[in-house]
Design a protein around this motif. Structure first.
Motif, PDB file in Angstrom:
ATOM      1  N   ARG A  94       7.443  14.996  -4.409  1.00  0.00           N
ATOM      2  CA  ARG A  94       7.313  16.239  -3.644  1.00  0.00           C
ATOM      3  C   ARG A  94       6.758  17.316  -4.554  1.00  0.00           C
ATOM      4  O   ARG A  94       6.950  17.294  -5.771  1.00  0.00           O
ATOM      5  CB  ARG A  94       8.633  16.667  -3.029  1.00  0.00           C
ATOM      6  CG  ARG A  94       9.659  17.163  -4.009  1.00  0.00           C
ATOM      7  CD  ARG A  94      10.903  17.658  -3.253  1.00  0.00           C
ATOM      8  NE  ARG A  94      11.881  18.185  -4.173  1.00  0.00           N
ATOM      9  CZ  ARG A  94      11.978  19.472  -4.513  1.00  0.00           C
ATOM     10  NH1 ARG A  94      11.167  20.359  -4.012  1.00  0.00           N
ATOM     11  NH2 ARG A  94      12.914  19.858  -5.361  1.00  0.00           N
ATOM     12  N   VAL A 121       8.488  10.903   0.178  1.00  0.00           N
ATOM     13  CA  VAL A 121       9.196   9.652  -0.046  1.00  0.00           C
ATOM     14  C   VAL A 121       9.280   9.366  -1.542  1.00  0.00           C
ATOM     15  O   VAL A 121      10.353   9.100  -2.067  1.00  0.00           O
ATOM     16  CB  VAL A 121       8.497   8.469   0.674  1.00  0.00           C
ATOM     17  CG1 VAL A 121       9.203   7.157   0.378  1.00  0.00           C
ATOM     18  CG2 VAL A 121       8.406   8.729   2.161  1.00  0.00           C
ATOM     19  N   HIS A 122       8.138   9.442  -2.203  1.00  0.00           N
ATOM     20  CA  HIS A 122       8.062   9.103  -3.624  1.00  0.00           C
ATOM     21  C   HIS A 122       7.946  10.342  -4.527  1.00  0.00           C
ATOM     22  O   HIS A 122       8.317  10.285  -5.692  1.00  0.00           O
ATOM     23  CB  HIS A 122       6.876   8.181  -3.872  1.00  0.00           C
ATOM     24  CG  HIS A 122       6.944   6.945  -3.032  1.00  0.00           C
ATOM     25  ND1 HIS A 122       6.183   6.777  -1.910  1.00  0.00           N
ATOM     26  CD2 HIS A 122       7.731   5.853  -3.126  1.00  0.00           C
ATOM     27  CE1 HIS A 122       6.475   5.613  -1.351  1.00  0.00           C
ATOM     28  NE2 HIS A 122       7.421   5.040  -2.064  1.00  0.00           N
ATOM     29  N   LYS A 171       3.776   8.050  -1.373  1.00  0.00           N
ATOM     30  CA  LYS A 171       3.650   9.055  -0.318  1.00  0.00           C
ATOM     31  C   LYS A 171       4.514  10.289  -0.571  1.00  0.00           C
ATOM     32  O   LYS A 171       5.631  10.181  -1.073  1.00  0.00           O
ATOM     33  CB  LYS A 171       4.041   8.421   1.015  1.00  0.00           C
ATOM     34  CG  LYS A 171       3.130   7.274   1.410  1.00  0.00           C
ATOM     35  CD  LYS A 171       3.614   6.606   2.662  1.00  0.00           C
ATOM     36  CE  LYS A 171       2.773   5.486   3.153  1.00  0.00           C
ATOM     37  NZ  LYS A 171       1.918   4.794   2.296  1.00  0.00           N
ATOM     38  N   ASN A 178      10.675  10.603  -7.431  1.00  0.00           N
ATOM     39  CA  ASN A 178      11.832   9.747  -7.237  1.00  0.00           C
ATOM     40  C   ASN A 178      11.433   8.380  -7.813  1.00  0.00           C
ATOM     41  O   ASN A 178      10.765   7.584  -7.151  1.00  0.00           O
ATOM     42  CB  ASN A 178      12.177   9.628  -5.755  1.00  0.00           C
ATOM     43  CG  ASN A 178      13.376   8.750  -5.505  1.00  0.00           C
ATOM     44  OD1 ASN A 178      13.720   7.902  -6.304  1.00  0.00           O
ATOM     45  ND2 ASN A 178      14.002   8.951  -4.364  1.00  0.00           N
ATOM     46  N   ALA A 217      12.418   5.112  -5.847  1.00  0.00           N
ATOM     47  CA  ALA A 217      11.589   4.846  -4.662  1.00  0.00           C
ATOM     48  C   ALA A 217      10.206   4.346  -5.071  1.00  0.00           C
ATOM     49  O   ALA A 217       9.638   3.462  -4.415  1.00  0.00           O
ATOM     50  CB  ALA A 217      11.466   6.111  -3.818  1.00  0.00           C
ATOM     51  N   MET A 223      17.505  11.697  -1.291  1.00  0.00           N
ATOM     52  CA  MET A 223      16.529  11.294  -2.285  1.00  0.00           C
ATOM     53  C   MET A 223      16.601  12.234  -3.469  1.00  0.00           C
ATOM     54  O   MET A 223      16.744  13.427  -3.295  1.00  0.00           O
ATOM     55  CB  MET A 223      15.135  11.330  -1.691  1.00  0.00           C
ATOM     56  CG  MET A 223      14.900  10.294  -0.662  1.00  0.00           C
ATOM     57  SD  MET A 223      13.154  10.125  -0.423  1.00  0.00           S
ATOM     58  CE  MET A 223      13.200   8.837   0.763  1.00  0.00           C
ATOM     59  N   ALA A 265       8.543   0.695  -4.035  1.00  0.00           N
ATOM     60  CA  ALA A 265       7.232   0.596  -3.386  1.00  0.00           C
ATOM     61  C   ALA A 265       6.286  -0.292  -4.191  1.00  0.00           C
ATOM     62  O   ALA A 265       5.544  -1.102  -3.617  1.00  0.00           O
ATOM     63  CB  ALA A 265       6.624   1.982  -3.216  1.00  0.00           C
TER      64      ALA A 265
END
Length: 68
Positions: free
Chosen positions: A37, A34-35, A31, A51, A54, A1, A58
């Motif tokens: 950090r 996933v999306h 989240k 990201n 991603a 990712m 979503a």
């Protein structure tokens, strides 16, 4: 990712406001890990890296569920 975009850059890339990204995070649509950090361990409010791909995936899935 690939977490490469700041919040402002990600918002521009997916054509949303930073406030909308924050709301989608709070609602659990986007989240951690996933999306986005967090960058900077130990900070109270660390900056986030996103990201965008991603996030767009979503949001597209969410739209399909809402429209169905």
């Amino acid at each position: 990712m690939a977490f490469t975009l700041t919040t402002t850059e990600a918002a521009q890339a997916i054509r949303l406001s930073p406030a909308t990204l924050a709301r989608l995070r709070a609602e659990g649509v986007l989240k951690a890990g996933v999306h986005y950090r967090a960058v900077g361990a130990g900070l109270k409010r660390p900056p986030l890296l996103w990201n965008a791909e991603a996030c767009e995936t979503a949001l597209a899935q969410r739209s399909r569920r809402v429209l169905a």
